[in-house]
Structure formats: C-alpha cells, structure tokens
Design a protein around this motif. Structure first.
Motif, mmCIF file in Angstrom:
data_model
loop_
_atom_site.group_PDB
_atom_site.id
_atom_site.type_symbol
_atom_site.label_atom_id
_atom_site.label_comp_id
_atom_site.label_asym_id
_atom_site.label_seq_id
_atom_site.Cartn_x
_atom_site.Cartn_y
_atom_site.Cartn_z
ATOM 1 N N GLU A 180 0.815 -1.228 0.000
ATOM 2 C CA GLU A 180 0.000 0.000 0.000
ATOM 3 C C GLU A 180 0.843 1.270 0.000
ATOM 4 O O GLU A 180 0.456 2.274 -0.592
ATOM 5 C CB GLU A 180 -0.936 0.001 1.222
ATOM 6 N N VAL A 195 -8.135 -2.014 -4.911
ATOM 7 C CA VAL A 195 -7.856 -0.616 -5.234
ATOM 8 C C VAL A 195 -8.929 -0.080 -6.184
ATOM 9 O O VAL A 195 -9.201 -0.662 -7.231
ATOM 10 C CB VAL A 195 -6.440 -0.466 -5.838
ATOM 11 N N SER A 338 -5.573 4.365 -4.345
ATOM 12 C CA SER A 338 -4.119 4.474 -4.387
ATOM 13 C C SER A 338 -3.714 5.938 -4.434
ATOM 14 O O SER A 338 -4.120 6.676 -5.336
ATOM 15 C CB SER A 338 -3.544 3.757 -5.613
ATOM 16 N N PHE A 357 -3.788 -4.315 -3.023
ATOM 17 C CA PHE A 357 -2.844 -3.758 -2.052
ATOM 18 C C PHE A 357 -2.703 -4.687 -0.856
ATOM 19 O O PHE A 357 -3.670 -5.338 -0.443
ATOM 20 C CB PHE A 357 -3.338 -2.392 -1.540
#
Ligand SMILES: [Zn+2]
Length: 393
Positions: A180, A195, A338, A357
């Motif tokens: 992440e 994501v 993100s 992630f």
C-alpha cells in the motif's frame, strides 16, 4: 528475500536502479525461476520482461500480472518486487494445482518504474501502452550522461537469446499486486485492499521575477519583492483550494539572492496538487495560473505545468473479481484508493486493469526500513492467484 539480496544495503534496504548490473542480476534470477516453472521468457524493445504460462487457447490474449524490480536508491525489498514475486508464486500454485487456464497467464517486470536513474519513471509501461513516444524515452540520460538506450543495449546484451515481442500486444486484463505504501490497511487490520483507482496529480513550476534593492534605502512602494509576490500567490491558492480538500504541496522553494539585506529578486517554487476526483483536480489546476497572475503585484510571473496525471477509476468488473476472490478465500478485504502512481496507471489505458494492495509496516515505503508481514503478503498473493484463475479460466 532472495531477490532482496541483489542490491542489498547495510540498513536492510535495496538499491537496484533500472538497467544497472544489479538489475541485470535480478533479471537473471527471475529467468531462473521461470525456467524451473517451465515458463517461456520474452522481452520487448523497451526491456520489459515477460514470463508466460500457456493456456489451452494459445491465441487468446493473456491475463497479465506483475510490477517492477527496480528500486529507489534507498528503497525497500517490497515496493514493486512483491508484485513480481507474487505473480511467480501465484503461477506456481496454479501449475501445481493442475489447473490449465484457458487463456495464457503472464508475469511481467516493467522496466524502470521508479525513475530514480532515468527520470521520469514508468518507462516500460508507458512505452508498452503508447503513453510516451519511444524515442523520447530512449534519449533520457542519467546523472553520468548515459542514455536509456545505451543502458538498455547493455541489459539486452546480457540476455542475447531472449525472444522479443511487439509493444502493446493485446491483454485480457492486467492485475498489479503492490504494497500500500500508506498506513490505512495496517491501521484497520485488513490484509487485502481492492484498489478503486489512482489519485491524479498536477505539477507546476512558478517563477516570480522582481528586482533587487537595498533593504534600508529602497522605499516600500517602489519595491518589486519577489518573495512577497510568491507568498501572496501561495496563500491565495491555499485559501481558494481549501474547500475541495486537495493534497496541496509547495515542496521546492528557492529564493535569490537569498541575502539578509537585499530585497528578493527571484523566487522559484513548485506546486503539487492531488485529488481523487479528476474534474475537481482539473478545475483546481486551472486556477493556478490565474491566481498567480492576480497576486503577482509589481513582479512578473511565469507558470509552467510540468506534469499532469488524471485521477482514474479501475473498472468495476476487475474490482469485483478481486473482491469476490478474497471473499471466496475467507480473506477480509476493503476498497482503497491508491495515493501513489503505479504501472497499473499506464496499463489502465490499454486493457481492463486492477490492483491488489497489501499492508506495509507503519505505511513506510521508499525507505530501507520498508517491511511487511509475511502472512499479509501471502493473503494478497492468494487473492491474486484466485483472481488470475477467475480471469483466465
Ligand atoms: Zn512500486
């Protein structure tokens, strides 16, 4: 951990810049792993590296996963490397389970994501997705004057027997697993992030030009103080943007002559604005030249936009494929945006794309202290494997 030994630093991090001897060695290790799994290995004109598991329909567009193996000079073991290694792990699990996918499944290591030796980065994915002209990428030079094209030739020469494929071949989908690089998943105790999209950014350089003068003798009304102009501009932008809550950063600020008793004649500063919603980001960015001009006072101002990345949303079908894969495995997942850029940004323009992630310790990344829990990485990799099968069968 084995990959992290190549370019290992004293503080437990990795320095493996794109197209260096270290990265060549890392490529060699991936090719070894691919040979053990019976995968075909390919490269292309820009030095992306592909590893292919055949499907029962050889001509079907492959389902592709991967990330990058280059790092920042003081990078960690997981940024990028995790996505590539997870791809190998997932493909190995698929092979060992006896599943023959209908579509081929491929692992990719995109060339130069980080952009720390040759800037800007994402060269491999941008060239592949036709986001930047190849000639422009190849002519970029590093700090020693070596061009991307020269460094690439050296890397290619280390693997003379690799078959080359065309840039931009069709893909069924692209999935990128990545740490992440932020604290959200760790704080919530959720091992897998689906994501939703990537936050965009607009980056500017602003030059304010005034006039030098004696700090004691030059009357205030006659001054062209570039610093006061710059401060008024930054203050005005801060106030105007606040209601939309963008990430607004002035990270570079140069003052000249930068002497205590001289009126500042020139200020050069950067503006970096980020927001998940593209229409909002576009509107805020469009305000920058207007507000700078409005607040320049007696000075003159030049505003240049040096980079624009749209905020983007990954397609719902890929997001639900990832979420359902996690659910099927009983692994908790959550939707997450993100905040950093990734190769998936470029691939999003090429085929249905998504990202998985996993948490990283204290959200720390681009740092030798980057660390991850093996259980979390395994959970993310299991979800990746299930999603690849879902898309390829
Ligand atoms: Zn990365």
């Amino acid at each position: 951990m084995e990959l992290g030994q190549i370019g290992a630093t004293d503080k437990g991090g990795v320095c493996r810049l794109a197209l260096t001897d270290e990265e060549i060695e890392a490529r060699r290790l991936l090719i070894e792993w691919a040979n053990e799994l019976g995968l075909a290995v390919y490269t292309d004109e820009i030095g992306n590296l592909f590893f292919r598991l055949e499907g029962s329909e050889a001509n079907a567009a492959p389902v592709v996963t991967g990330s990058h193996i280059d790092t920042q000079p003081t990078g960690g073991k997981f940024d990028g490397a995790f996505g590539v290694v997870a791809g190998f792990e997932a493909v190995q699990a698929i092979v060992e389970s006896g599943i023959t996918p209908v579509k081929p499944i491929e692992i990719v290591a995109w060339m130069n994501e980080e952009g720390s030796r040759f800037s800007p980065g994402m060269m491999g994915s941008e060239a592949f997705a036709s986001r930047r002209p190849l000639e422009q990428i190849l002519s970029v030079t590093d700090a020693n004057g070596i061009s991307t094209s020269e460094a690439l030739a050296k890397t290619m020469a280390a693997f003379p027997s690799l078959e080359r494929r065309e840039l931009g071949f069709a893909m069924t989908a692209f999935l990128e697993a990545h740490i992440e690089q932020g604290p959200v998943l760790e704080e919530t105790g959720i091992p897998v992030g689906v994501v939703t999209g990537i936050q965009g950014s607009r980056r500017f350089r602003v030059e304010v030009i005034g006039d030098e003068g004696h700090a004691g003798t030059l009357p205030m009304p006659e001054r062209k103080d570039a610093l006061f102009g710059a401060l008024d501009m930054i203050g005005a932008m801060r106030r105007a943007f606040a209601p939309d809550e963008p990430k607004f950063t002035v990270g570079l600020f140069e003052l000249s002559p930068n002497v205590p008793s001289v009126v500042p004649a020139r200020v050069f500063f950067s503006i970096d604005i980020r927001h998940p919603d593209w229409p909002t980001l576009r509107r805020l960015g469009d305000e920058v030249p207007r507000l700078c001009d409005e607040k320049r006072g007696p000075c003159s101002v030049n505003v240049t936009e040096i980079a624009t990345s749209e905020s983007l949303e990954f397609p719902a079908e890929i997001r639900s494929c990832i979420a359902e894969s996690a659910e099927g495995l009983g692994i908790p997942s959550a939707q997450i945006l993100s905040l950093a850029g990734h190769d998936a940004r470029q691939l999003h323009y090429h085929c249905p794309t998504g990202m998985i992630f996993t948490p990283c310790k204290d959200g720390i990344s681009h740092n030798e202290l980057e660390s991850c829990d093996p259980g979390d990485l395994a959970a993310g990799t299991r979800v990746l494997a299930a999603a690849l099968v879902g898309l390829a069968v």
